[in-house]
Design an enzyme around this catalytic site. Structure first.
Site, mmCIF file in Angstrom:
data_model
loop_
_atom_site.group_PDB
_atom_site.id
_atom_site.type_symbol
_atom_site.label_atom_id
_atom_site.label_comp_id
_atom_site.label_asym_id
_atom_site.label_seq_id
_atom_site.Cartn_x
_atom_site.Cartn_y
_atom_site.Cartn_z
ATOM 1 C CD GLU A 82 -7.019 6.123 -8.801
ATOM 2 O OE1 GLU A 82 -5.818 6.672 -8.813
ATOM 3 O OE2 GLU A 82 -7.919 6.801 -9.234
ATOM 4 N N GLY A 83 -3.877 2.474 -5.994
ATOM 5 C CA GLY A 83 -2.888 2.190 -4.794
ATOM 6 C C GLY A 83 -1.536 2.278 -5.488
ATOM 7 N N GLY A 84 -0.589 1.451 -4.693
ATOM 8 C CA GLY A 84 0.979 1.650 -5.189
ATOM 9 C C GLY A 84 0.963 0.840 -6.570
ATOM 10 C CG PHE A 85 -0.027 -3.116 -9.092
ATOM 11 C CD1 PHE A 85 1.079 -4.108 -9.165
ATOM 12 C CD2 PHE A 85 -0.787 -2.947 -10.200
ATOM 13 C CE1 PHE A 85 1.086 -5.022 -10.150
ATOM 14 C CE2 PHE A 85 -0.587 -3.826 -11.239
ATOM 15 C CZ PHE A 85 0.318 -5.082 -11.289
ATOM 16 N N GLY A 86 -1.014 0.570 -8.923
ATOM 17 C CA GLY A 86 -1.783 1.376 -10.018
ATOM 18 C C GLY A 86 -3.320 1.478 -9.778
ATOM 19 C CE LYS A 112 -3.180 -5.795 -8.855
ATOM 20 N NZ LYS A 112 -2.895 -6.366 -7.318
ATOM 21 C CG ASP A 209 0.564 -6.610 2.140
ATOM 22 O OD1 ASP A 209 0.892 -5.871 3.196
ATOM 23 O OD2 ASP A 209 0.216 -5.806 1.254
#
Length: 405
Positions: A82-86, A112, A209
């Site tokens: 999980e993270g900032g994107f979803g 994702k 990134d």
């Protein structure tokens, strides 16, 4: 995991990515014999509108219902990260039809799903489709398809069973054994080839990134770059840089980019230097749990990197006995060059690949000469030893964080 398409991409660049000059199909199969050590892709000019991007890719367009079935309704126990994107979910699709398959059958995929409440959104989703829909390379994660339906935005990738480099370097547990020196150098070389390919493509791409959580590992520890949401086309014509909003992950961004917003391929080289330093030291780029003066890895380590008698202070003690100090010094010197404040003193990624290949080819192995320690050595099982049992869901956090709003 391939896509059943007949289109061919001609590889015809002089970039030193350590691969063969050949025709490759979009499913990654070789269509000619190997030749010299080059590979790139001839691609059309980067399309700009959303419609052009989606029409120009050889990707499968999935329905939301297909992906819902493939991931068992996005069940919590299917979450890989999980993270900032979803969130990223594990799923299964049929190898021929790409329709949803029963768990444990067909092709394993990673799905994702965009979180509407997250700080990343449609623009980053479209960037992933744009870049990974155009490029094929063994060291870039393969994007199989996407879903664009109502408010739903999803991406479907090949599944990378060993998860992220970040997990293997920094997580502790029975599954995450310390990566050996040889595996770390293998991963670093593979990641370098991925960046070199992007920089040498017909339309230069700046990854922007590069970090350990975006380097995924397959079952044989081959490294592949993932998460292209922040990628940008490089400068064109007589322009020396791309001006853009400063965004990325703190600790990896190049100082000139932070100061000016000027982005170049050498910005990626700096980030590679940070990651190589993390691999050498076993420390995170930013770690507030370290003693005062050691929070920022680059600032702390730089004084030791150029001194062969002092580099043992920054080397991961879990690697003791797996390398010679001569090889370690060469690796640390390469990291130091990549971390140069002046961009002109940084090598190109093509030069980094050459340097990493020379480290791989070196026969200087054995005891780490220069380690001043009288303590008995403890054998630690490294990740390239035999690991029994099934692979765990060790996937990266699919995230990037804004450095400035």
């Amino acid at each position: 995991m391939g896509i059943c398409l007949s289109a061919q991409i001609k590889a015809e660049s002089s970039c030193n990515t350590g691969l063969s000059s050949k025709y490759v199909s979009t499913d990654g199969s070789d269509l000619s014999s190997t030749g010299s050590k080059v590979l790139s892709v001839s691609v059309p000019p980067t399309p700009r509108s959303e419609g052009e991007i989606l029409q120009s890719t050889n990707l499968k367009s999935f329905s939301f219902s297909d992906l819902k079935m493939a991931t068992r309704n996005f069940r919590p126990d299917s979450v890989l990260g999980e993270g900032g994107f979803g969130s990223v979910f594990k799923g299964w699709i049929d190898e021929q039809s790409f329709s949803a398959a029963k768990p444990g059958t067909g092709i394993v995929i990673a799905v994702k799903r965009l979180n509407q409440a997250g700080f990343q959104g449609h623009k980053e989703w479209l960037a992933e489709v744009n870049y990974l829909g155009q490029f094929y390379h063994p060291h870039l994660v393969k994007l199989i398809g996407y879903c664009l339906e109502d408010e739903h935005r999803l991406l479907v990738y090949e599944f990378m069973p060993r998860g992220s480099l970040e997990n293997h370097l920094f997580r502790r547990g029975s599954y995450f054994q310390p990566l050996s020196w040889n595996l770390r150098m293998k991963v670093a070389l593979g990641a370098a080839k991925g960046l070199a390919f992007l920089h040498c493509a017909e339309t230069q791409v700046i990854y922007r990134d590069f970090k350990t959580s975006n380097i995924l590992l397959d079952s044989k520890y081959n490294a592949k770059l993932s998460d292209f949401g922040l990628a940008k086309d490089g400068p064109t014509g007589d322009k020396s840089h791309v001006s853009t909003r400063v965004i990325g992950t703190y600790g990896y961004a190049a100082p000139e980019y932070l100061a000016t917003g000027h982005l170049t391929a050498k910005s990626d080289v700096y980030s590679f230097g940070v990651v190589l330093l993390e691999m050498l030291s076993g420390r995170r780029a930013i770690d507030k749990n370290r003693p005062s003066g050691e929070h920022n890895l680059v600032e702390w380590a730089k004084p030791y990197l150029a001194n062969k008698r002092k580099i043992f202070r920054i080397l991961d003690n879990r690697l003791e006995g797996q390398y010679s100090m001569d090889v370690a010094f060469k690796a640390s010197t390469l990291a130091l060059r990549c971390l140069s404040i002046e961009t002109k003193f940084r090598p190109t990624m093509d030069e980094v690949v050459t340097a990493m290949e020379q480290l791989q080819d070196s026969k200087e192995t054995g005891s780490a000469n220069g380690h001043a320690s009288n303590a008995p050595r403890i054998h630690r099982r490294s990740a390239d030893d035999t690991i029994s049992g099934r692979n765990t869901a060790a996937y990266p956090r699919p995230s990037t964080s804004a450095l400035y709003a």
